[in-house]
Design a protein around this motif. Sequence first.
Motif: not given
Length: 249
Positions: A149, A180, A182, A221, A249
């Motif tokens: 991540a 973010p 991931v 995720a 994550y």
Amino acid sequence: MALDATEGSYTAVVTHTVGADAAALAAALDAEAITVTGGLGHAVIALAVTDTETAFVQLYRVPAGDTLDTATDAVGAPLPVTPGLTTTITDGDATRTSLVGGGDFNDAGPWTTGTAWTIAGGEATHTAGTADALTQPVALSASATYRLAVEITGRTAGTLTPSFTGGTPVSAAALDADGPHVFALTAASGNDTLELAASSDFDGAVSRVVLYRETAACAPAGTWDYVLVPQNVDNVAGDPTPAFSATIY
């Protein structure tokens, strides 16, 4: 009634109210008594139940923003709960820990920075003009899958490409947006370093890096909406709670 259609005597009247023997319905769960926290490969849901008719709770994991589909979004079977006590539910694998040191950039020590990178104030910032990398040695096992991540902020141009280097390099797609990100990478033989390679025009910062080995028990995720539905002793469902958002994550 006889074969010739002659009626016999009637029985006494028996009165029955449909549902009279059914258990009372479970009351709606108190949203103020529920917390949902995302983590590495898992989410933790804590709820306090006060209604004495609530015997079970069904947990649902819904893609963020979608409408609950009870046929496809259920996480396992209904879980027993005890009124008056707090129940904790773990969705996924809560044993995962990050292999990256200083992933919040409050400690620059574990990182090696290229000339265009600086670490300060909880961020690693790249100044546009030079293509170089932010790296850290990590212990990886060949053929194992890892979740990585990376959170980017302040980017207006350029890309950041995460990779495992040493041996045969393994790279993710270049990242060209804030937020973010991931994804999963499968380590190749000889991989021993995490590299975040900035293009010469990348002008953003990295505020968080997480890396851990994925297991079959890890929850998927992403950002999810968790919904809980109370059930009575007969598994008759009550009203669903509002959605509780959590990022895994």
